[in-house]
Structures are given as structure tokens and as C-alpha cells.
Design a protein around this motif. Sequence first.
Motif, PDB file in Angstrom:
ATOM      1  N   ASN A   1      61.818  61.772  47.884  1.00 35.01           N
ATOM      2  CA  ASN A   1      63.103  61.183  47.518  1.00 35.01           C
ATOM      3  C   ASN A   1      63.021  60.672  46.083  1.00 35.01           C
ATOM      4  OD1 ASN A   1      64.925  61.059  50.042  1.00 35.01           O
ATOM      5  ND2 ASN A   1      62.951  60.322  50.799  1.00 35.01           N
TER       6      ASN A   1
ATOM      7  N   SER B   1      53.008  57.948  46.185  1.00 36.63           N
ATOM      8  CA  SER B   1      52.301  57.939  47.474  1.00 36.63           C
ATOM      9  C   SER B   1      52.947  56.978  48.472  1.00 36.63           C
ATOM     10  CB  SER B   1      50.841  57.552  47.262  1.00 36.63           C
ATOM     11  OG  SER B   1      50.737  56.266  46.683  1.00 36.63           O
ATOM     12  N   SER B   2      54.152  56.486  48.177  1.00 36.65           N
ATOM     13  CA  SER B   2      54.836  55.535  49.054  1.00 36.65           C
ATOM     14  C   SER B   2      56.143  56.138  49.546  1.00 36.65           C
ATOM     15  CB  SER B   2      55.134  54.222  48.308  1.00 36.65           C
ATOM     16  OG  SER B   2      53.949  53.662  47.780  1.00 36.65           O
ATOM     17  N   GLU B   3      56.592  55.679  50.711  1.00 34.96           N
ATOM     18  CA  GLU B   3      57.859  56.142  51.263  1.00 34.96           C
ATOM     19  C   GLU B   3      59.024  55.381  50.645  1.00 34.96           C
ATOM     20  OE1 GLU B   3      57.695  55.864  55.465  1.00 34.96           O
ATOM     21  OE2 GLU B   3      56.157  57.434  55.677  1.00 34.96           O
TER      22      GLU B   3
ATOM     23  N   THR C   1      59.298  59.850  45.210  1.00 37.54           N
ATOM     24  CA  THR C   1      58.480  59.130  46.180  1.00 37.54           C
ATOM     25  C   THR C   1      57.579  60.084  46.949  1.00 37.54           C
ATOM     26  OG1 THR C   1      60.132  59.304  47.946  1.00 37.54           O
ATOM     27  CG2 THR C   1      60.338  57.455  46.409  1.00 37.54           C
ATOM     28  N   GLY C   2      56.748  59.497  47.820  1.00 42.01           N
ATOM     29  CA  GLY C   2      55.836  60.312  48.614  1.00 42.01           C
ATOM     30  C   GLY C   2      56.530  61.159  49.653  1.00 42.01           C
ATOM     31  N   ASP C   3      57.741  60.770  50.087  1.00 42.09           N
ATOM     32  CA  ASP C   3      58.495  61.584  51.038  1.00 42.09           C
ATOM     33  C   ASP C   3      59.605  62.375  50.334  1.00 42.09           C
ATOM     34  OD1 ASP C   3      59.870  59.348  50.368  1.00 42.09           O
ATOM     35  OD2 ASP C   3      60.407  58.757  52.400  1.00 42.09           O
TER      36      ASP C   3
END
Length: 333
Positions: free
Chosen positions: A117, A160-162, A113-115
Motif C-alpha cells: 500500500n 517492512s510494516s503493514e 508499505t510491506g503489504d
Amino acid sequence: MNYNENPFGRANKPINPKKIRNTAILIILIIFVIALVSTCWYTIDDKQQGVVTTFGKVTSRVDSGIHFKLPFGIQQVHKVDVNVYQKIEIGYRTNFRDSASYETIDNESKMITGDFNIVNVDFFVEYKINDPVKYLYNSMQPEAVLKNLVQSQIRNVIGSSEVEMILTTGKAAIQSRVKELVIEVLDTYDIGLSLTDIRIQDSEPPTVDVMNAFKAVETAKQGADTVINQAKAYENAQLPLARANADKQIQNAEYVKQHRINEAKQQVAMFNAMYIEYALNPDITKIRMYYEMLQAALPGVKLYIDVSNDGSSTQLLLPLESFISNSQSNGNY
């Protein structure tokens, strides 16, 4: 013994070469006619379109029904399912024998993911063929092209998503964004396919502990939504009662207001009438007002008035009772 006779005593008829030739020609003609008829017509069902080629070049497209073509491979027909929704499974494969079970494909579902994970996300893709000619000749494997394109855009959006949005409330936005990107690129590829739908089948963390934590968060959010909905329901139920009570109080206030206005007008009218009488007979009015003041100040006291010249008779004036004669008292109060 004559060698032209058979053992049964009958003579063998001589073989006629012309008859044999004619029979052979007739058989060949029959086979030719059967082959000609069988290769001159074809049928297209209502879910298909046919692409007709003449010597390998596309010459026409035909819809459902019975059609004719040139025989012996001069014209060929390629039947394409255009009115059928087809699917691509990304991250899993449905068991053909049991549609309720499926197999996980980790190399397709596992993404970052973006963050930073890691999540496992499965997608269901639905598409159809919108141009059979382009589908047949613009690409050797159009389904593979579509699948690779979808996977690329999915990883682009997930990257680009959390992680919280992917696992909880952001699934609809992710689906919509992936669909927009795939349609935009697919139009430039021009392979005769159109994307009709893309949905997230499942999204979950790769470990059980993280999965349980996110489930707890989701449960808490659902509980908060439930409480909010209950509060809104209570608000919707109480607001009409409050408005009705407010209207009732306003109406009561209007009634009291009008009643007091009417009382004030009545008192003004009485005062004006009293003033008129006072102007005509000031002394009598003053005495009456004096007695009324005594009645108000001394409500339990009886007032007797001497109405005779020698004090031999009295009359009860206050309170306003029946006038009586009393010869016992000679004093005034």
C-alpha cells in the motif's frame, strides 16, 4: 616679489622629510597594534565550542569564554553550536514566516508499505553536534549525510510494516525501530552528530476515500477502548461491593453456625439434665412428657385433672394457667 613668500606676505616653512617619515611610521605602528589586538582574542558563547587550528591543523578545542590566539591568520577559530538541538524535516517544510503552516514534499513523504500500500508519512528529526572536530573535518556535509541515512532507514522500516499499523497503533514502534537503526549506522559514519529524537508528525493514505476508511476504523477502535474502560470502571466499582456483601454473608453464616452449635449444646445439656431426672423419677417424667405431648398435639384443648378422691374438685393443668376450682364439670379430658 619673492617666490618663497605666500600672497599674504608670510614665508612658507620648508617641509621636514624626517617629520613626515616619523608620522607615517607612527600611523603604521598604530594600525599594526590595532590589527594585532583585534586578531589576538575571541569569544565563545555558552552554546558553542571553538576548534582552534594552527596553520590549518587542529591544535585544541575551547569552551565558552574569552580566549587568545596567534594573530594574522596563524591560528584560526571555528565556532560550532554544540549545545543546540537542531532539526531536519522529512516530508514537509515549515513556513519560516508562519510556523503554523507547512509545505508538503511528496517525493520525501510518499512510501510503499510491506503489504504493498502507499502512504504519506512525515518525520521530524532532532539531532545535535557531539564532536565539533569530526563535524568540521570528517564530512563535507554532515547534515546531508544524516538526512539521507534517516530517509533510508525510514523507508526500510515502512517497507517492512503493514499499512494499518503505520496509520493507527504502530507509530511508536516504528519511531523506536528507525531511531535504533539510524544510531547504529551513524556511529560507524563517525561524523560528529548524534540523533536525539525522531517522531512521526503525520501519516495518512494518499486518497481521501482510504483516509476516511482508516479514520472510521480508528474511531471504532477508540469507541471500543472507551467501552472497555467503562466496563473496567464498573468492575472496579462493583468488586468492592461484592466483596463487602460476601464478607457480610460469611459473617452471618458464621453467626448462624455458632448460634446453632450453641442451641445444640443447650439441647444436649437439657436432655442430659432431663435424663438425670428421668433416672431418678421415671414415672413422673413419663407423665410430664405425656402431658407435654398432648399440649403439642392439641394446643387448643384444656385438660382438667381430678385431684380429689370422690371427684368433687378438678384442677386445670393444660394450658398452664392459674389453677382454678370448678364444680360444674365431673368429666376428665
